[in-house]
Scaffold this motif. Structure first.
Motif, PDB file in Angstrom:
ATOM      1  N   HIS A  71       0.687  -1.209   0.179  1.00  0.00           N
ATOM      2  CA  HIS A  71       0.093  -0.124   0.074  1.00  0.00           C
ATOM      3  C   HIS A  71       0.814   1.278  -0.059  1.00  0.00           C
ATOM      4  N   LYS A 109       3.375   1.391  -4.106  1.00  0.00           N
ATOM      5  CA  LYS A 109       3.134   2.329  -4.842  1.00  0.00           C
ATOM      6  C   LYS A 109       3.702   3.457  -5.190  1.00  0.00           C
ATOM      7  N   GLY A 151       6.470   3.077  -7.904  1.00  0.00           N
ATOM      8  CA  GLY A 151       5.631   2.531  -8.950  1.00  0.00           C
ATOM      9  C   GLY A 151       6.179   3.424 -10.522  1.00  0.00           C
ATOM     10  N   ILE A 169      -0.749   6.506 -11.209  1.00  0.00           N
ATOM     11  CA  ILE A 169       0.293   5.898  -9.975  1.00  0.00           C
ATOM     12  C   ILE A 169       0.677   6.913  -8.979  1.00  0.00           C
TER      13      ILE A 169
END
Length: 313
Positions: A229, A233, A236, A307
């Protein structure tokens, strides 16, 4: 966002125009007369003249380029010198094996590479991390064709688990189609798995060392939440960039892999065209691959905003 997309589309047109000029000059500026090169050493003057007429080489260079560019824009990529069939038809007949191999390779590389990278970053210095370093070194050092021949010897010749070479169309059944693609997919995926895992590990370690990650750990966030999480992320963007850039390298790897495993795809078509000096096929493939690569780069740039909401255009 709309204005950015329009600007990128305009730049895409400019890039494709430069690619078109390069591809056009690839034939015209080759040493010697292109018609003589295509006709071969034993060609008669009549054969050379016919080829020059077929390629439009008797006209001035600017006129040749205008005619060629208008044909490309209208979807006419010319006719193969040796088969007499339209180039676009020959390419479309070879697309299924190439697309199948590319999709399977990219799916396996992304899935396994990202998973290994996350595990290596989570247990840095552990067994998986050390195994990743070894595999990455092998993936960067061993050429695709060497690893392909090793897999053929081990899994096909010695153990008789998989077919040595060839391809089965998907309409012949998912089983035969998948079985014939296992070896080439493994061979082509190995360097990309190592590459993706290395990039993911580096990006994840950089994010995990940030202050907000230590704050999340101090608040009692679970390892799953911190890894997926928060860390993944935020890491990314570089991961997505590497995946987009790898598509270009994947195209070159497909050419080698299709040759090793005797897969009748676009890569084999290009190799045969180079051996036969069939320039219209080479030009058509270069134009299509360049356009695909430009569109993928545009899609990657647009995906950044999904993202990381902090990125704005």
């Amino acid at each position: 966002m709309v204005s950015y997309i329009l600007r990128r589309l305009l730049s895409t047109i400019a890039v494709m125009a430069m690619v078109g000029i390069f591809v056009f000059l690839l034939l015209r500026l080759a040493p010697g007369d292109p018609a003589d090169i295509i006709a071969g050493d034993r060609a008669t003057p009549e054969m050379v003249a016919r080829i020059r007429e077929q390629l439009g080489l008797n006209e001035p260079m600017p006129v040749q380029f205008v005619h060629w560019a208008l044909s490309i824009v209208s979807g006419d990529f010319g006719t193969s010198i040796f088969t007499g069939y339209p180039v676009l038809q020959l390419i479309s007949q070879r697309l299924e094996p190439t697309i199948s191999l590319s999709i399977l390779t990219l799916s396996l590389s992304v899935t396994v590479g990202i998973s290994f990278g996350i595990l290596a970053a989570w247990r840095t210095g552990g067994f998986i991390d050390r195994l990743l370093i070894v595999c990455a070194a092998l993936g960067f050092s061993v050429p695709v064709f060497v690893f392909g021949y090793f897999l053929i010897y081990l899994l096909a010749i010695s153990m008789h688990w998989l077919p040595v070479q060839g391809y089965e169309p998907i309409d012949h059944g998912l089983g035969p189609w998948f079985v014939h693609l296992i070896l080439p997919t493994l061979a082509l995926s190995f360097p990309y798995v190592a590459y993706f895992a290395r990039i993911v590990r580096t990006s994840m370690l950089e994010v995990l060392s940030e202050d907000y990650m230590r704050t999340a750990a101090a608040k009692g966030a679970s390892s799953y939440s911190m890894l997926f999480h928060h860390a993944l992320k935020n890491a990314g963007v570089p991961i997505l960039t590497v995946i987009g850039m790898s598509v270009a390298y994947l195209i070159s790897g497909v050419v080698i892999t299709e040759t090793v495993f005797n897969i009748p795809g676009v890569g084999r078509l290009v190799v045969d065209a180079i051996n036969n000096r069939d320039y219209p096929i080479i030009q058509g493939v270069l134009i299509l691959v360049s356009g695909l690569y430009v569109l993928i780069n545009l899609a990657v740039d647009l995906a950044y905003t999904l993202i990381d909401p902090r990125i704005r255009y």
